[in-house]
Design a protein around this motif. Structure first.
Motif, PDB file in Angstrom:
ATOM      1  N   ASP A   1     -12.301  51.657  25.357  1.00  0.00           N
ATOM      2  CA  ASP A   1     -11.096  52.277  25.894  1.00  0.00           C
ATOM      3  C   ASP A   1     -10.458  53.212  24.875  1.00  0.00           C
ATOM      4  O   ASP A   1     -10.039  54.311  25.201  1.00  0.00           O
ATOM      5  CB  ASP A   1     -10.083  51.216  26.324  1.00  0.00           C
ATOM      6  CG  ASP A   1     -10.532  50.436  27.553  1.00  0.00           C
ATOM      7  OD1 ASP A   1     -11.407  50.956  28.281  1.00  0.00           O
ATOM      8  OD2 ASP A   1     -10.020  49.323  27.759  1.00  0.00           O
ATOM      9  N   GLY A   2     -10.366  52.780  23.621  1.00  0.00           N
ATOM     10  CA  GLY A   2      -9.793  53.626  22.570  1.00  0.00           C
ATOM     11  C   GLY A   2     -10.642  54.847  22.310  1.00  0.00           C
ATOM     12  O   GLY A   2     -10.138  55.960  22.139  1.00  0.00           O
ATOM     13  N   LEU A   3     -11.960  54.666  22.300  1.00  0.00           N
ATOM     14  CA  LEU A   3     -12.875  55.784  22.096  1.00  0.00           C
ATOM     15  C   LEU A   3     -12.799  56.759  23.266  1.00  0.00           C
ATOM     16  O   LEU A   3     -12.758  57.978  23.079  1.00  0.00           O
ATOM     17  CB  LEU A   3     -14.311  55.278  21.910  1.00  0.00           C
ATOM     18  CG  LEU A   3     -15.373  56.328  21.634  1.00  0.00           C
ATOM     19  CD1 LEU A   3     -15.083  57.025  20.311  1.00  0.00           C
ATOM     20  CD2 LEU A   3     -16.750  55.691  21.621  1.00  0.00           C
ATOM     21  N   HIS A   4     -12.741  56.215  24.460  1.00  0.00           N
ATOM     22  CA  HIS A   4     -12.642  57.037  25.671  1.00  0.00           C
ATOM     23  C   HIS A   4     -11.362  57.862  25.646  1.00  0.00           C
ATOM     24  O   HIS A   4     -11.358  59.054  25.965  1.00  0.00           O
ATOM     25  CB  HIS A   4     -12.686  56.131  26.900  1.00  0.00           C
ATOM     26  CG  HIS A   4     -12.801  56.870  28.189  1.00  0.00           C
ATOM     27  ND1 HIS A   4     -11.712  57.362  28.859  1.00  0.00           N
ATOM     28  CD2 HIS A   4     -13.883  57.197  28.922  1.00  0.00           C
ATOM     29  CE1 HIS A   4     -12.115  57.950  29.960  1.00  0.00           C
ATOM     30  NE2 HIS A   4     -13.435  57.869  30.027  1.00  0.00           N
TER      31      HIS A   4
ATOM     32  N   PRO B   1     -18.193  59.418  26.086  1.00  0.00           N
ATOM     33  CA  PRO B   1     -18.835  60.091  24.958  1.00  0.00           C
ATOM     34  C   PRO B   1     -19.983  61.019  25.370  1.00  0.00           C
ATOM     35  O   PRO B   1     -20.133  62.104  24.821  1.00  0.00           O
ATOM     36  CB  PRO B   1     -19.346  58.934  24.097  1.00  0.00           C
ATOM     37  CG  PRO B   1     -18.439  57.800  24.420  1.00  0.00           C
ATOM     38  CD  PRO B   1     -18.092  57.972  25.861  1.00  0.00           C
ATOM     39  N   LEU B   2     -20.786  60.617  26.343  1.00  0.00           N
ATOM     40  CA  LEU B   2     -21.905  61.449  26.778  1.00  0.00           C
ATOM     41  C   LEU B   2     -21.412  62.727  27.450  1.00  0.00           C
ATOM     42  O   LEU B   2     -21.922  63.823  27.179  1.00  0.00           O
ATOM     43  CB  LEU B   2     -22.818  60.659  27.724  1.00  0.00           C
ATOM     44  CG  LEU B   2     -24.127  61.325  28.105  1.00  0.00           C
ATOM     45  CD1 LEU B   2     -24.951  61.603  26.848  1.00  0.00           C
ATOM     46  CD2 LEU B   2     -24.898  60.457  29.063  1.00  0.00           C
ATOM     47  N   ALA B   3     -20.395  62.632  28.294  1.00  0.00           N
ATOM     48  CA  ALA B   3     -19.853  63.817  28.965  1.00  0.00           C
ATOM     49  C   ALA B   3     -19.196  64.763  27.960  1.00  0.00           C
ATOM     50  O   ALA B   3     -19.356  65.989  28.051  1.00  0.00           O
ATOM     51  CB  ALA B   3     -18.849  63.401  30.037  1.00  0.00           C
ATOM     52  N   VAL B   4     -18.479  64.211  26.993  1.00  0.00           N
ATOM     53  CA  VAL B   4     -17.834  65.042  25.978  1.00  0.00           C
ATOM     54  C   VAL B   4     -18.885  65.740  25.118  1.00  0.00           C
ATOM     55  O   VAL B   4     -18.771  66.928  24.818  1.00  0.00           O
ATOM     56  CB  VAL B   4     -16.879  64.190  25.107  1.00  0.00           C
ATOM     57  CG1 VAL B   4     -16.373  64.970  23.915  1.00  0.00           C
ATOM     58  CG2 VAL B   4     -15.706  63.702  25.952  1.00  0.00           C
TER      59      VAL B   4
END
Length: 101
Positions: free
Chosen positions: A14-17, A24-27
């Protein structure tokens, strides 16, 4: 009936998102596409990724030269048009009908 709602501690994902602004993959995919697009634009104006300082200096030099070439180009067209426009305007003022007031 009142329901107790407890805030659960945020998981690592959640924090990473939240930090990345998406999964992460979409970014990563968006960053790769944006990097390729910016790379194409920079290559079109003559940037070299291995010597960025020289590329920036050359860009400003080309813009400076282009600016003076544009002034030279405009001056030549101005003179070419003025050879026709100014004499016609002058003749129309000299031989034009007097304006009554």
């Amino acid at each position: 009936m009142v329901q107790d709602v407890r805030d659960l501690p945020a998981g690592r994902s959640d924090g990473l998102h939240r930090f990345l602004g998406g999964s992460p993959l979409a970014v990563a995919f968006r960053l790769v596409l944006l990097s390729i697009l910016v790379g194409v634009v920079l290559a079109a104006i003559g940037f070299d990724p291995w010597n960025i300082i020289t590329s920036i200096r050359l860009l400003f030099q080309r813009l400076w030269d282009l600016g003076f070439d544009t002034v030279n180009w405009l001056w030549r067209y101005f003179l070419l048009g003025a050879v026709i426009v100014i004499p016609i305007w002058l003749l129309s003022r000299v031989f034009g009908a007097p304006r009554g007031r």
